[in-house]
Design an enzyme around this catalytic site. Sequence first.
Site, PDB file in Angstrom:
ATOM      1  N   ASP A  73       0.824  -1.203   0.000  1.00  0.00           N
ATOM      2  CA  ASP A  73       0.000   0.000   0.000  1.00  0.00           C
ATOM      3  C   ASP A  73       0.869   1.268   0.000  1.00  0.00           C
ATOM      4  O   ASP A  73       1.970   1.270   0.550  1.00  0.00           O
ATOM      5  CB  ASP A  73      -0.877  -0.026   1.267  1.00  0.00           C
ATOM      6  CG  ASP A  73      -2.059   0.924   1.154  1.00  0.00           C
ATOM      7  OD1 ASP A  73      -2.296   1.473   0.059  1.00  0.00           O
ATOM      8  OD2 ASP A  73      -2.741   1.130   2.170  1.00  0.00           O
ATOM      9  N   HIS A 101       2.735   3.331  -9.029  1.00  0.00           N
ATOM     10  CA  HIS A 101       2.588   1.894  -9.301  1.00  0.00           C
ATOM     11  C   HIS A 101       3.814   1.353 -10.037  1.00  0.00           C
ATOM     12  O   HIS A 101       4.230   0.221  -9.786  1.00  0.00           O
ATOM     13  CB  HIS A 101       1.316   1.636 -10.107  1.00  0.00           C
ATOM     14  CG  HIS A 101       0.062   2.009  -9.363  1.00  0.00           C
ATOM     15  ND1 HIS A 101      -0.157   1.626  -8.058  1.00  0.00           N
ATOM     16  CD2 HIS A 101      -1.023   2.752  -9.717  1.00  0.00           C
ATOM     17  CE1 HIS A 101      -1.326   2.102  -7.649  1.00  0.00           C
ATOM     18  NE2 HIS A 101      -1.868   2.798  -8.638  1.00  0.00           N
ATOM     19  N   LEU A 133      10.149 -21.105  -5.067  1.00  0.00           N
ATOM     20  CA  LEU A 133       9.202 -20.176  -4.441  1.00  0.00           C
ATOM     21  C   LEU A 133       7.856 -20.156  -5.180  1.00  0.00           C
ATOM     22  O   LEU A 133       7.818 -20.028  -6.406  1.00  0.00           O
ATOM     23  CB  LEU A 133       9.817 -18.763  -4.475  1.00  0.00           C
ATOM     24  CG  LEU A 133       8.915 -17.613  -4.035  1.00  0.00           C
ATOM     25  CD1 LEU A 133       8.716 -17.613  -2.525  1.00  0.00           C
ATOM     26  CD2 LEU A 133       9.509 -16.266  -4.471  1.00  0.00           C
TER      27      LEU A 133
HETATM   28  C1  FPP Z   1      -1.772   0.226  -3.450  1.00  0.00           C
HETATM   29  O1  FPP Z   1      -1.331   1.554  -3.416  1.00  0.00           O
HETATM   30  C2  FPP Z   1      -1.268  -0.472  -4.626  1.00  0.00           C
HETATM   31  C3  FPP Z   1      -2.029  -1.045  -5.607  1.00  0.00           C
HETATM   32  C4  FPP Z   1      -3.497  -1.014  -5.631  1.00  0.00           C
HETATM   33  C5  FPP Z   1      -1.402  -1.741  -6.753  1.00  0.00           C
HETATM   34  C6  FPP Z   1      -0.216  -2.576  -6.391  1.00  0.00           C
HETATM   35  C7  FPP Z   1       0.329  -3.245  -7.583  1.00  0.00           C
HETATM   36  C8  FPP Z   1       1.635  -3.469  -7.759  1.00  0.00           C
HETATM   37  C9  FPP Z   1       2.662  -3.074  -6.789  1.00  0.00           C
HETATM   38  C10 FPP Z   1       2.095  -4.199  -8.974  1.00  0.00           C
HETATM   39  C11 FPP Z   1       1.473  -5.557  -9.158  1.00  0.00           C
HETATM   40  C12 FPP Z   1       2.063  -6.236 -10.302  1.00  0.00           C
HETATM   41  C13 FPP Z   1       1.612  -7.311 -10.965  1.00  0.00           C
HETATM   42  C14 FPP Z   1       2.435  -7.888 -12.007  1.00  0.00           C
HETATM   43  C15 FPP Z   1       0.320  -7.924 -10.705  1.00  0.00           C
HETATM   44  P1  FPP Z   1      -2.421   2.708  -3.490  1.00  0.00           P
HETATM   45  O2  FPP Z   1      -2.581   3.084  -4.917  1.00  0.00           O
HETATM   46  O3  FPP Z   1      -3.660   2.252  -2.799  1.00  0.00           O
HETATM   47  O4  FPP Z   1      -1.698   3.832  -2.694  1.00  0.00           O
HETATM   48  P2  FPP Z   1      -2.415   4.993  -1.847  1.00  0.00           P
HETATM   49  O5  FPP Z   1      -3.108   4.292  -0.703  1.00  0.00           O
HETATM   50  O6  FPP Z   1      -1.253   5.811  -1.405  1.00  0.00           O
HETATM   51  O7  FPP Z   1      -3.353   5.707  -2.746  1.00  0.00           O
END
Ligand code: FPP
Length: 259
Positions: free
Chosen positions: A39, A56, A150
């Site tokens: 997050d 992201h 893994l």
């Molecule tokens: C949360 O931060 C993050 C996400 C909803 C997306 C996480 C995805 C990745 C790290 C990549 C995944 C990759 C693959 C290949 C599936 P937020 O946007 O909620 O952050 P905020 O709370 O600060 O708004």
Amino acid sequence: MLKTFKRWVSSEYANLSKSDLLTEILKHPIPVHVGIITDGNGRWAKKRGLPRTAGHAAGMKRVREIIRAAGRVGIQVLTFYSFSTENWKRPHEEVNYLMKLPLEFLRTDLDELVRQNVKVQMLGEIERTPAYTQSALRKFEEKTKNNTGLILNFAINYGARDEIIRAIQHIIEDVEKGNIVKEEINEELMSRYLLTRGLPDPDLIIRTSGEIRVSNFLLWQLAYSELWFTDELWPDFTEKMFYQAILDYQCRSRRYGAV
Ligand code: FPP
């Protein structure tokens, strides 16, 4: 109370170097399954005056780094909460970007994951994602299905309540068909109807960005998991912090309700 809370968010090992932390970790039992709620990507970008999508992209790099670190430590199952059933409510442009990330990850990381003997699996209803996302995700699964190292789970379009409801529906169907009888329903049977069937429950759940909640992630499976929270935003979460979380986990005593 404050003292206990402090133990969650800061590590006593902050002064150890990355390699000293790794050496220390390897002396103790390693968590078998680690789940991570990644997050804070959006806030990370906002702090820098960048679009949320840049957060992201930076978060994706951390995902790669932590997969490598998990391999180094000998973790057997690593589960990332990458896209929840609630994330569809985000702006169209952001959802679009997130749905394209697996394609990019496939291009940049598939070969390495295959070489590292990583087995990639999906948790969640990926049939609801765009066709190009599904095909990238299926390709990961297909190309790594015979790997024995893994197990890397991406929870995509995943919601734990939804998972539990579906499990109950399937159990009822099987009772109605006569495949099982009501008296057979117990925790072990329930686990076999969940998306994590065959996998151990997470020993450790990590959540970044200062939010102290589990947000519909592996609700059944985390009954006895150790929870570890940090204020760091996911794109700032380093390999060293990952090792600190594991060392904190190793210092806790897990009694599973016994004395
Ligand atoms: C949360 O931060 C993050 C996400 C909803 C997306 C996480 C995805 C990745 C790290 C990549 C995944 C990759 C693959 C290949 C599936 P937020 O946007 O909620 O952050 P905020 O709370 O600060 O708004």
